[in-house]
Design a protein around this motif. Structure first.
Motif, mmCIF file in Angstrom:
data_model
loop_
_atom_site.group_PDB
_atom_site.id
_atom_site.type_symbol
_atom_site.label_atom_id
_atom_site.label_comp_id
_atom_site.label_asym_id
_atom_site.label_seq_id
_atom_site.Cartn_x
_atom_site.Cartn_y
_atom_site.Cartn_z
ATOM 1 N N GLN A 230 0.824 -1.206 0.000
ATOM 2 C CA GLN A 230 0.000 0.000 0.000
ATOM 3 C C GLN A 230 0.861 1.260 0.000
ATOM 4 O O GLN A 230 0.540 2.273 0.603
ATOM 5 C CB GLN A 230 -0.978 -0.018 1.173
ATOM 6 C CG GLN A 230 -1.892 -1.224 1.121
ATOM 7 C CD GLN A 230 -3.153 -1.069 1.948
ATOM 8 O OE1 GLN A 230 -3.570 0.023 2.265
ATOM 9 N NE2 GLN A 230 -3.755 -2.183 2.287
ATOM 10 N N GLU B 177 -2.900 -2.973 -3.111
ATOM 11 C CA GLU B 177 -3.503 -1.682 -3.461
ATOM 12 C C GLU B 177 -2.467 -0.733 -4.091
ATOM 13 O O GLU B 177 -2.195 0.354 -3.591
ATOM 14 C CB GLU B 177 -4.135 -1.021 -2.227
ATOM 15 C CG GLU B 177 -5.232 -1.832 -1.588
ATOM 16 C CD GLU B 177 -6.478 -1.975 -2.457
ATOM 17 O OE1 GLU B 177 -6.552 -1.330 -3.529
ATOM 18 O OE2 GLU B 177 -7.378 -2.731 -2.066
ATOM 19 N N SER C 166 -6.438 -5.599 -4.840
ATOM 20 C CA SER C 166 -6.854 -4.279 -5.299
ATOM 21 C C SER C 166 -8.374 -4.165 -5.326
ATOM 22 O O SER C 166 -9.086 -5.136 -5.617
ATOM 23 C CB SER C 166 -6.304 -4.001 -6.701
ATOM 24 O OG SER C 166 -6.661 -2.704 -7.131
#
Length: 454
Positions: A224, A296, A324
């Motif tokens: 992330q 992500e 995601s």
């Protein structure tokens, strides 16, 4: 809270950033069919395709408007940019030709003509040079060869341990990720997707079972964006921590991620979320991993940067394991899915669009089965034979009221079945029509029952 206020104008700023698939799907349906006027700021292209009817683009300090959704906007924007570029080049060619004539004959026999042309040239409304967008420029490094099986699991249970003991989040089927495969992990928030990824990478111990990483696998993990960045380092220092190289080579590489000139000497803590994400991506790709594990990856990225990343991943020759909520990225990239739900991981061999279609069909089948079950369980009209023949008007035409009532009940159940299916499919035109038909049929049935009783 904003939706419950029943506003005349709804303004949303990146509403899908932290919504899971279920939440985004619900929001799209609400905004498309029920919401008032909506102004939304979003980098979610799939979302904009579903709900937008007009695009307002802010480009180099100017506002441009385009009809349609995001996909139509991209086509129209490309056409506009090409047209503007041709117009600019044609005008520049004309200006250069006129200026050459003016310079040549300014003091000669054709000086009056040259002066006239110079006057007209000075009054010419100039076409601005088309602006060029800055975007990440990434080339995909070669991924070294691994064994045929990159990751495998056996009897794996994913979770964590707290003061009360182990907490199981997911049961995982026995998996084998093949070399070169592209797999996306999708599911609602809180179902354990990130914990699953960390367990696969050995960062979190499994509650049961095991994970095996294949031969010659070199993992690149994007968590992330910014987890491992030191805010006190400069961008250049942070990058050089990963791979030592000459300063000029490092600066050249970082420039492809839009860190130019003095940007590389800025402290990481002073960078925006998007800049930190670009730095984390630069640190990851410079190591040339043959297994990319991305959690992500498009968070904080603008649309050009997302598209640049997609192009890199499409030509990447290694193996990809991706978490995601970016449906555009998953649709474009994934060849198979791991779906987390109800404490389990389900493997789906196919694309996101194929999975979505299968989900819709399953929902329709379940809804139809529920309606059929309810219809079968509903009590049917039981006629009671009239005992007083005087209650029937001998002059009136003979009407079999029993059959009329039975037919109306059957029609009502059929409408309810169609209405349930239309609701699942979000066919709002059919829902409106069937709802009105249901009210009309119900009214006729009640009137027929009253006539039968009297």
């Amino acid at each position: 809270k904003a939706l419950l206020g029943n506003p005349d104008l709804l303004v949303l700023d990146e509403p899908t950033n932290y919504l899971d698939l279920k939440g985004v799907t619900w929001l799209e349906r609400y905004l498309t069919h029920f919401a008032p006027a909506v102004v939304v700021v979003s980098h979610d292209r799939y979302f904009l395709d579903e709900m937008a009817t007009q695009i307002w683009e802010i480009d180099h300090g100017r506002m441009n408007t385009f009809p349609g959704n995001f996909s139509k906007y991209r086509v129209l924007k490309i056409e506009r940019d090409l047209r503007q570029a041709k117009e600019y080049e044609a005008q520049q060619e004309f200006i250069a030709k006129e200026q050459a004539f003016i310079d040549r004959y300014r003091a000669g026999q054709r000086s009056r003509e040259a002066k006239g042309r110079e006057t007209r040239l000075g009054r010419l409304e100039r076409i601005d040079r088309p602006d060029l967008d800055r975007s990440i420029s990434i080339s995909s490094g070669g991924a070294s060869r691994t064994g045929q099986v990159v990751i495998s699991t056996k009897g794996l249970k994913v979770g964590y341990t707290d003061g009360d003991g182990p907490i199981e989040l997911l049961k995982v089927p026995d998996l084998k990720l093949a070399r070169g495969s592209r797999t996306a992990v999708i599911g609602d928030n809180g179902t354990g997707k990130t914990t699953f990824i960390k367990t696969v990478l050995g960062m979190v111990p499994p509650l049961d079972g095991f994970v095996a990483v294949g031969q010659s696998v070199k993992v690149g993990y994007y968590s992330q964006g910014v987890d491992d960045l030191d805010d006190e380092q400069t961008v250049l220092e942070s990058f050089l921590d990963i791979k030592n190289m000459p300063f000029e080579d490092a600066r050249s590489y970082l420039a492809r991620f839009l860190f130019q000139a003095e940007d590389v000497f800025r402290e990481v803590g002073a960078c925006s979320g998007g800049e930190k994400s670009r730095l984390a991506l630069a640190r990851l790709l410079i190591t040339e991993p043959n297994l990319l594990v991305l959690d992500e990856p498009t968070t904080h990225f603008d649309i050009p940067s997302r598209e640049a990343l997609e192009q890199v991943l499409l030509i990447y020759t290694g193996t990809i394991l991706l978490v995601s909520h970016d449906r555009h990225l998953v649709s474009l990239l994934a060849e198979s899915l791991l779906v987390t739900a109800n404490g389990e991981v389900d493997y789906f061999k196919g694309t996101f669009d194929e999975w979505s279609q299968a989900q819709r069909e399953s929902e329709v089948q379940e809804a139809t089965a529920r309606v059929i079950k309810r219809v079968k369980a509903a009590p049917r009209f039981q006629p009671v034979k009239a005992t007083d023949p005087k209650r029937r008007n001998p002059a009136a035409p003979v009407i079999d009221m029993e059959q009329v009532i039975v037919d109306l009940e059957d029609k009502l159940k059929e409408i309810e079945t169609q209405l349930q299916i239309a609701t699942v499919n979000q066919d709002f035109e059919a829902m409106t029509r069937l709802g009105e038909e249901h009210i009309s049929t119900q009214s006729r049935l009640e009137k027929s029952l009253e006539d039968w009783d009297t």
